[in-house]
Design a protein around this motif. Sequence first.
Motif, mmCIF file in Angstrom:
data_model
loop_
_atom_site.group_PDB
_atom_site.id
_atom_site.type_symbol
_atom_site.label_atom_id
_atom_site.label_comp_id
_atom_site.label_asym_id
_atom_site.label_seq_id
_atom_site.Cartn_x
_atom_site.Cartn_y
_atom_site.Cartn_z
ATOM 1 N N LYS A 3 -70.669 -103.684 -39.031
ATOM 2 C CA LYS A 3 -71.350 -104.631 -38.482
ATOM 3 C C LYS A 3 -71.454 -105.338 -38.716
ATOM 4 O O LYS A 3 -71.314 -106.499 -39.494
ATOM 5 N N SER A 4 -71.571 -106.371 -37.895
ATOM 6 C CA SER A 4 -71.606 -107.906 -36.953
ATOM 7 C C SER A 4 -72.563 -108.174 -37.878
ATOM 8 O O SER A 4 -74.135 -107.162 -38.105
ATOM 9 N N TYR A 5 -72.997 -109.528 -38.499
ATOM 10 C CA TYR A 5 -74.715 -109.810 -38.921
ATOM 11 C C TYR A 5 -75.866 -110.059 -37.974
ATOM 12 O O TYR A 5 -76.744 -109.550 -37.854
ATOM 13 N N LEU A 6 -75.328 -110.867 -37.478
ATOM 14 C CA LEU A 6 -76.404 -111.059 -36.487
ATOM 15 C C LEU A 6 -76.366 -111.134 -34.844
ATOM 16 O O LEU A 6 -75.058 -111.055 -34.500
ATOM 17 N N GLY A 7 -77.092 -109.813 -34.305
ATOM 18 C CA GLY A 7 -77.106 -110.136 -32.521
ATOM 19 C C GLY A 7 -78.144 -110.695 -32.047
ATOM 20 O O GLY A 7 -79.283 -110.420 -32.162
ATOM 21 N N LEU A 8 -78.253 -111.262 -31.039
ATOM 22 C CA LEU A 8 -79.194 -111.651 -30.043
ATOM 23 C C LEU A 8 -79.243 -111.640 -28.865
ATOM 24 O O LEU A 8 -78.024 -111.225 -28.221
ATOM 25 N N ALA A 9 -80.770 -110.831 -28.589
ATOM 26 C CA ALA A 9 -80.501 -109.921 -27.583
ATOM 27 C C ALA A 9 -81.352 -111.197 -25.999
ATOM 28 O O ALA A 9 -83.024 -111.627 -26.815
ATOM 29 N N LEU A 10 -80.942 -110.914 -25.494
ATOM 30 C CA LEU A 10 -81.600 -111.806 -24.320
ATOM 31 C C LEU A 10 -81.919 -111.477 -23.293
ATOM 32 O O LEU A 10 -81.275 -110.603 -22.268
ATOM 33 N N GLY A 11 -83.231 -111.256 -23.130
ATOM 34 C CA GLY A 11 -84.303 -110.539 -21.813
ATOM 35 C C GLY A 11 -83.928 -111.425 -20.826
ATOM 36 O O GLY A 11 -83.926 -111.963 -20.354
ATOM 37 N N GLY A 12 -84.612 -109.749 -19.648
ATOM 38 C CA GLY A 12 -84.472 -110.529 -18.644
ATOM 39 C C GLY A 12 -85.698 -111.923 -17.803
ATOM 40 O O GLY A 12 -86.722 -110.997 -18.501
ATOM 41 N N GLY A 13 -85.683 -112.365 -16.667
ATOM 42 C CA GLY A 13 -87.330 -113.495 -16.837
ATOM 43 C C GLY A 13 -86.941 -113.922 -15.270
ATOM 44 O O GLY A 13 -87.406 -114.850 -15.731
ATOM 45 N N GLY A 14 -85.469 -114.122 -14.358
ATOM 46 C CA GLY A 14 -85.226 -114.754 -13.485
ATOM 47 C C GLY A 14 -85.035 -116.546 -13.830
ATOM 48 O O GLY A 14 -84.377 -116.591 -14.970
ATOM 49 N N SER A 15 -86.026 -117.503 -13.786
ATOM 50 C CA SER A 15 -85.746 -118.553 -13.412
ATOM 51 C C SER A 15 -86.391 -119.005 -14.869
ATOM 52 O O SER A 15 -85.745 -119.639 -15.521
ATOM 53 N N ARG A 16 -86.615 -118.033 -15.272
ATOM 54 C CA ARG A 16 -87.166 -118.087 -16.966
ATOM 55 C C ARG A 16 -86.674 -117.916 -17.595
ATOM 56 O O ARG A 16 -85.704 -118.574 -19.102
ATOM 57 N N GLY A 17 -85.340 -117.797 -17.150
ATOM 58 C CA GLY A 17 -83.746 -117.405 -18.119
ATOM 59 C C GLY A 17 -83.373 -119.068 -18.995
ATOM 60 O O GLY A 17 -82.668 -119.049 -19.660
ATOM 61 N N VAL A 18 -83.617 -120.311 -17.768
ATOM 62 C CA VAL A 18 -83.036 -121.532 -18.554
ATOM 63 C C VAL A 18 -83.970 -121.820 -19.915
ATOM 64 O O VAL A 18 -83.466 -121.971 -21.118
ATOM 65 N N ALA A 19 -84.930 -120.701 -20.669
ATOM 66 C CA ALA A 19 -85.689 -120.910 -21.438
ATOM 67 C C ALA A 19 -84.579 -120.641 -22.804
ATOM 68 O O ALA A 19 -84.840 -121.060 -24.359
ATOM 69 N N MET A 202 -78.867 -107.528 -38.181
ATOM 70 C CA MET A 202 -80.231 -108.238 -37.927
ATOM 71 C C MET A 202 -79.980 -108.716 -36.488
ATOM 72 O O MET A 202 -79.346 -109.092 -35.673
ATOM 73 N N VAL A 203 -81.194 -108.651 -36.023
ATOM 74 C CA VAL A 203 -81.335 -108.658 -34.535
ATOM 75 C C VAL A 203 -82.610 -109.528 -33.826
ATOM 76 O O VAL A 203 -83.743 -109.079 -34.239
ATOM 77 N N MET A 204 -81.483 -110.951 -33.391
ATOM 78 C CA MET A 204 -82.826 -111.926 -32.580
ATOM 79 C C MET A 204 -83.013 -111.589 -31.254
ATOM 80 O O MET A 204 -81.666 -111.515 -31.377
ATOM 81 N N ALA A 205 -84.029 -111.125 -30.666
ATOM 82 C CA ALA A 205 -84.927 -111.162 -29.602
ATOM 83 C C ALA A 205 -85.497 -112.605 -28.813
ATOM 84 O O ALA A 205 -85.990 -112.709 -29.592
ATOM 85 N N ALA A 244 -87.409 -105.557 -33.700
ATOM 86 C CA ALA A 244 -86.283 -106.622 -33.436
ATOM 87 C C ALA A 244 -86.696 -107.927 -34.843
ATOM 88 O O ALA A 244 -87.747 -107.508 -35.517
ATOM 89 N N ASP A 245 -85.702 -108.108 -35.192
ATOM 90 C CA ASP A 245 -85.754 -108.537 -36.985
ATOM 91 C C ASP A 245 -86.442 -109.779 -36.598
ATOM 92 O O ASP A 245 -87.836 -110.374 -37.749
ATOM 93 N N ILE A 246 -85.950 -110.796 -35.754
ATOM 94 C CA ILE A 246 -86.588 -112.028 -35.197
ATOM 95 C C ILE A 246 -87.440 -111.809 -33.704
ATOM 96 O O ILE A 246 -85.950 -111.938 -33.380
ATOM 97 N N LEU A 247 -88.023 -112.036 -33.995
ATOM 98 C CA LEU A 247 -88.790 -112.446 -31.891
ATOM 99 C C LEU A 247 -89.182 -113.869 -31.712
ATOM 100 O O LEU A 247 -90.132 -114.442 -32.487
ATOM 101 N N VAL A 248 -88.183 -114.507 -31.192
ATOM 102 C CA VAL A 248 -88.393 -115.649 -30.313
ATOM 103 C C VAL A 248 -88.882 -115.703 -29.225
ATOM 104 O O VAL A 248 -88.850 -115.281 -28.237
ATOM 105 N N LYS A 249 -90.105 -116.385 -28.740
ATOM 106 C CA LYS A 249 -91.055 -116.197 -28.025
ATOM 107 C C LYS A 249 -91.356 -117.172 -27.084
ATOM 108 O O LYS A 249 -92.917 -117.724 -27.166
ATOM 109 N N PRO A 250 -90.937 -117.580 -25.890
ATOM 110 C CA PRO A 250 -91.589 -118.805 -25.362
ATOM 111 C C PRO A 250 -92.224 -118.953 -24.698
ATOM 112 O O PRO A 250 -92.654 -117.884 -24.183
ATOM 113 N N GLU A 251 -93.439 -119.926 -24.494
ATOM 114 C CA GLU A 251 -94.225 -119.979 -23.535
ATOM 115 C C GLU A 251 -94.262 -119.905 -22.404
ATOM 116 O O GLU A 251 -94.138 -121.066 -21.972
#
Length: 300
Positions: A3-19, A202-205, A244-251
């Motif tokens: 396995k790779s060590y760190l996977g990064l999951a980038l969700g959808g959200g239109g213009s909010r993708g700028v985050a 590990m997955v960071m989302a 996700a092991d790490i969840l990043v949630k921009p406001e």
Amino acid sequence: MGKSYLGLALGGGGSRGVAHIGALQVLHKSGLKPDLIAGVSAGSMIGAMYAATLDPSWIENRFRELMNSDLFASFSSGSLMTGRNKETFLEQNTALAKQGYAVRLGLNESFVAPRSIIKNSVEFMIPCNNFEELQIPLKVVATNIQNGEEIIYSSGDIKEALIQSSSIPGFFEATKKENKLIVDGGVTSPIPVEILKEYAEMVMAVDITNYELKPLNQPNMIEIMRRSDIITSLRLKNNLSRQADILVKPEVSGIHWSDFDNFDKLLECGKNAMSKSLETLKNLEPRKDNIYYKLCSSLK
């Protein structure tokens, strides 16, 4: 193959993708680089740009160039409603959706934006043609609405994959391919965490969704249908994000997916959210039996 060590999951959200751009800038500055990326919709676009260049500052600059270009200004296909000629195609569609006219949008094909809008944007933003040219492996998710199954692209024509992954149902033309009808990957996987679990330790989302359940006052049938759909999507998103092991949630609350006027605010939201997540990791006790150990050590 391990396995790779760190996977990064980038969700959808239109213009909010700028985050996503802001989040990647902080992650990149920390010296941490994902070994594998999965993205849907806006997340697939940002993920592809990063996987191609490893330069989040370039991504920001390229987005700003797009927003100031004739291409961005020409996102119009004539008037959708009498007396609204000065508004772009997307502005008119969005205004109708906000007012609850989903049925009117769906019954008239002239209300659906053509593939060319996304295609031209992808051509402008993506500096390569095939997945094999990327510096980091990338998985792009789309949805076949004929059978409800997700489609995962990781080789071949990356631009076509991004077009399909970004085709928001009801707003953009679906892709017809063989017996498939393909739309936005966010329909089946709003945050592509599950896809990465098989390949990464590990997955960071990064979650840029914005589901607000405000009270319904004397709702009509369309509003009730829309609310039911939102609740279903919200539960799916929450179930995926918990994996996700790490969840990043921009406001990003209060910012609509079509609103690019908040570019700088969204950029800062992404930076702040990623900074908080990395600070939490730094403060974890570095035990060798802890899945975070290797990641924490690289941040000390």
